[in-house]
Design a protein around this motif. Structure first.
Motif, PDB file in Angstrom:
ATOM      1  N   GLN A 385       0.838  -1.203   0.000  1.00 12.54           N
ATOM      2  CA  GLN A 385       0.000   0.000   0.000  1.00 12.54           C
ATOM      3  C   GLN A 385       0.875   1.256   0.000  1.00 12.54           C
ATOM      4  OE1 GLN A 385      -3.561  -0.168   2.608  1.00 12.54           O
ATOM      5  NE2 GLN A 385      -2.661   1.529   3.725  1.00 12.54           N
ATOM      6  N   ASN A 386       1.908   1.268   0.838  1.00 16.21           N
ATOM      7  CA  ASN A 386       2.810   2.424   0.886  1.00 16.21           C
ATOM      8  C   ASN A 386       3.548   2.618  -0.440  1.00 16.21           C
ATOM      9  OD1 ASN A 386       3.787   2.071   4.406  1.00 16.21           O
ATOM     10  ND2 ASN A 386       2.095   3.172   3.476  1.00 16.21           N
ATOM     11  N   HIS A 388       2.432   1.717  -3.405  1.00 21.64           N
ATOM     12  CA  HIS A 388       1.442   2.251  -4.348  1.00 21.64           C
ATOM     13  C   HIS A 388       1.187   3.729  -4.069  1.00 21.64           C
ATOM     14  CE1 HIS A 388      -0.320  -2.016  -5.241  1.00 21.64           C
ATOM     15  NE2 HIS A 388       0.863  -1.805  -5.776  1.00 21.64           N
ATOM     16  N   GLN A 389       1.173   4.094  -2.799  1.00 20.19           N
ATOM     17  CA  GLN A 389       0.955   5.502  -2.453  1.00 20.19           C
ATOM     18  C   GLN A 389       2.114   6.367  -2.948  1.00 20.19           C
ATOM     19  OE1 GLN A 389       0.338   4.735   1.709  1.00 20.19           O
ATOM     20  NE2 GLN A 389      -1.903   4.901   1.546  1.00 20.19           N
ATOM     21  N   TYR A 392       1.605   6.890  -6.521  1.00 26.46           N
ATOM     22  CA  TYR A 392       0.516   7.853  -6.702  1.00 26.46           C
ATOM     23  C   TYR A 392       1.036   9.277  -6.508  1.00 26.46           C
ATOM     24  CZ  TYR A 392      -3.999  10.164  -6.065  1.00 26.46           C
ATOM     25  OH  TYR A 392      -5.074  11.005  -6.187  1.00 26.46           O
ATOM     26  N   ASN A 412       9.546   3.550  -1.737  1.00 26.96           N
ATOM     27  CA  ASN A 412       8.488   4.289  -1.049  1.00 26.96           C
ATOM     28  C   ASN A 412       8.887   5.740  -0.791  1.00 26.96           C
ATOM     29  OD1 ASN A 412      10.538   3.541   0.702  1.00 26.96           O
ATOM     30  ND2 ASN A 412       9.194   3.645   2.468  1.00 26.96           N
ATOM     31  N   THR A 467      -1.541   6.463   6.372  1.00 32.37           N
ATOM     32  CA  THR A 467      -1.647   7.357   5.209  1.00 32.37           C
ATOM     33  C   THR A 467      -2.746   6.885   4.258  1.00 32.37           C
ATOM     34  OG1 THR A 467       0.688   7.917   5.341  1.00 32.37           O
ATOM     35  CG2 THR A 467      -0.381   8.240   3.212  1.00 32.37           C
ATOM     36  N   ARG A 468      -3.519   7.853   3.761  1.00 35.10           N
ATOM     37  CA  ARG A 468      -4.519   7.578   2.729  1.00 35.10           C
ATOM     38  C   ARG A 468      -4.175   8.405   1.488  1.00 35.10           C
ATOM     39  NH1 ARG A 468      -4.544   3.996   5.122  1.00 35.10           N
ATOM     40  NH2 ARG A 468      -5.986   3.138   6.646  1.00 35.10           N
ATOM     41  N   TYR A 469      -4.667   7.990   0.321  1.00 36.81           N
ATOM     42  CA  TYR A 469      -4.357   8.718  -0.912  1.00 36.81           C
ATOM     43  C   TYR A 469      -4.693  10.200  -0.775  1.00 36.81           C
ATOM     44  CZ  TYR A 469      -3.416   4.310  -3.232  1.00 36.81           C
ATOM     45  OH  TYR A 469      -2.868   3.109  -3.585  1.00 36.81           O
ATOM     46  N   LEU A 472      -2.061  12.506   0.592  1.00 41.52           N
ATOM     47  CA  LEU A 472      -1.022  12.921  -0.347  1.00 41.52           C
ATOM     48  C   LEU A 472      -1.526  14.069  -1.217  1.00 41.52           C
ATOM     49  CD1 LEU A 472       0.024   9.282  -1.152  1.00 41.52           C
ATOM     50  CD2 LEU A 472       1.416  10.950   0.087  1.00 41.52           C
TER      51      LEU A 472
END
Ligand SMILES: *Cc1c(COP(=O)(O)O)cnc(C)c1O
Length: 492
Positions: A385-386, A388-389, A392, A412, A467-469, A472
């Protein structure tokens, strides 16, 4: 003893009123859980006012203040002014967040206050098991040894000590470094973490004995340069002993060619250490397992659990392929520590024989309980997830005409800066430094910074399960807003 002394009431640190402390303890727990739930709405960081700084200047308390007041002080003067690393929008340096359940485990560990230098008791089997799990996860043999440490700095120091002692070719523990016939040298890329440099200094080799090998365009150690450096040193009569590979550099997350380094060390008879402070754990993700191939061939591996393992500070780990190498570097058994055949001073392994510390806390419990509670797959998913973030965030940066990506994003870590056509001729380093300070002081988000090839940049390292998208997106918006504000100020 005179009777007068014996008539004094005896004291302890336990409460006289257990019910009152129980109630306070429950309140503390509730407060912490509320804090976790409110986090996204709180500022990441705020400057501490002078009055709160001054609060910490009072002299040692002679009289009791009771249990309640110091807790009030904690809430008033400490809680609002945290580093911020538990917050969903904290991406500074390489930190970690901890978790509510591991916090509870920490409380249990502090409560039983057992110690892990040695001895035969349950906690010892917990630490052995945690180390066994990581041996399995990282492909180390069952016969390897390991130790939980205060962090990766200590893990690197321990590993490099074993490397030096094992490779020196004489009893360096007895005779000391000055008895070496040839200078002992180690190698790492120019991106290696400072803790390795410190370790080489502490080991008495001198900082010059750590050769900083140039990197390629992706900040990975250049094998050709390494070969050359080792050859040059051999020609000069020096004694190469060890190569340090990076599984995730602190600047950009670069992963050195780990498998090729293993081949090289094997051929050259060099100790192969890997600093995998945060990157090693990316082996838990299918995406990156291939990039980390070769990690399982290291003679020693150091990594942190308080960064990308999301555990509360402090905890790192070192694994050493051959137990005998590890033990022979640190075991030292004076009479008062002689192991017994059975009883509380039994146990085949004494952790004090594997590192610097004698008395050691029960660090293992939080890892053991959290991994059991969540399952190791969950950690793999969070790390993915991190990653991918980070991709992003990279895309967000690439989409904005006034933002510029300043390094590759293999893991990351995203490095970027503000840059607009109107800023031509201005000092972009100073501009971005001021921008970052304003961003941090705004409390909206907290990335850190680095400088690569003379370019100052913002640096977001995502080792944060909260953290959520959208977090960011919030940072990017704020950076653009602050950049525009600064540009206006420049023009005025
Ligand atoms: C953080 C870090 C270290 C040092 O680990 P600590 O836990 O801070 O002692 C070493 N190497 C790398 C690559 C790191 O990111």
């Amino acid at each position: 003893m005179d009777t007068q002394e014996k008539l004094q009431p005896e004291e302890s640190l336990d409460p006289q009123d257990w019910d009152a402390l129980r109630e306070l303890g429950h309140q503390m727990l509730d407060d912490m859980f509320n804090f976790f739930q409110e986090l996204p709405a709180l500022p990441v960081w705020q400057a501490m006012p002078d009055k709160d700084r001054a609060f910490f200047k009072s002299s040692v308390p002679h009289d009791p203040q009771g249990f309640v007041d110091p807790y009030q002080d904690f809430k008033t003067h400490i809680m609002p002014y945290l580093m911020g690393n538990v917050h969903p929008r904290f991406w500074g340096w390489v930190m970690g967040t901890g978790s509510p359940y591991s916090m509870l485990a920490e409380m249990l560990a502090a409560g039983i206050n057992t110690q892990l230098g040695g001895g035969d008791h349950a906690a010892y089997y917990v630490e052995l098991q945690v180390i066994d799990w990581f041996k399995q996860l990282f492909g180390f043999p069952e016969s390897a040894s390991g130790l939980l440490t205060s962090g990766c700095s200590m893990a690197n120091l321990i590993a490099l000590t074993v490397a030096r002692n094992r490779q020196a070719g004489f009893d360096i523990r007895l005779k000391g470094v000055s008895a070496a016939e040839a200078r002992l040298v180690m190698y790492a890329s120019s991106q290696v973490h400072s803790s390795n440099v410190k370790a080489v200094e502490i080991l008495g080799l001198g900082r010059e004995s750590l050769r900083l090998v140039p990197v390629d365009a992706k900040y990975r150690l250049d094998l050709h340069e390494l070969r050359q450096a080792v050859q040059n040193d051999r020609d000069a009569g020096y004694q190469p002993v060890c190569v340090i590979g990076n599984a995730g550099t602190v600047n950009t997350g670069a992963i050195d060619p780990l498998n090729e380094l293993a081949d090289f060390c094997e051929r050259e008879g060099l100790w192969y250490h890997i600093d995998g402070a945060f990157g090693a754990l990316a082996a838990l993700t299918p995406d990156l397992a291939a990039a980390l191939k070769g990690m399982e061939r290291a003679d020693s591996l150091a990594f942190d659990l308080h960064k990308w393992g999301y555990m509360p500070f402090e905890i790192g780990c070192v694994l050493v392929r051959r137990e005998q190498d590890h033990r022979s570097s640190f075991s030292f058994t004076p009479e008062y520590l002689a192991h017994q055949a059975r009883g509380p001073a039994g146990g085949a392994t004494w952790f004090s024989d594997y590192g610097v510390q004698l008395t050691r806390g029960f660090r293992a419990l939080k890892v053991w309980m959290e991994i059991k509670a969540q399952g190791i797959e969950k950690f793999g998913r969070l790390i993915t997830q991190n990653i991918h973030q980070a991709r992003y965030l990279m895309e967000l940066v690439e989409k904005e005409p006034n933002l510029e990506l300043t390094a590759p994003v293999p893991l990351n870590i995203v490095c970027f800066r503000y840059h607009s056509p109107d800023l031509l001729g201005h000092d972009l380093n100073t501009f971005n430094e001021e921008l970052l300070l304003r961003l941090q002081e705004s409390g909206v988000a907290l990335p850190s910074y680095t400088t690569l090839n003379g370019v100052y940049m913002l640096r977001a390292c995502i080792t944060n399960h909260r953290t959520r998208y959208e977090d960011l997106e919030m940072m990017v918006q704020k950076v653009l807003e602050l950049g525009a504000e600064l540009e206006r100020e420049l023009r005025a």
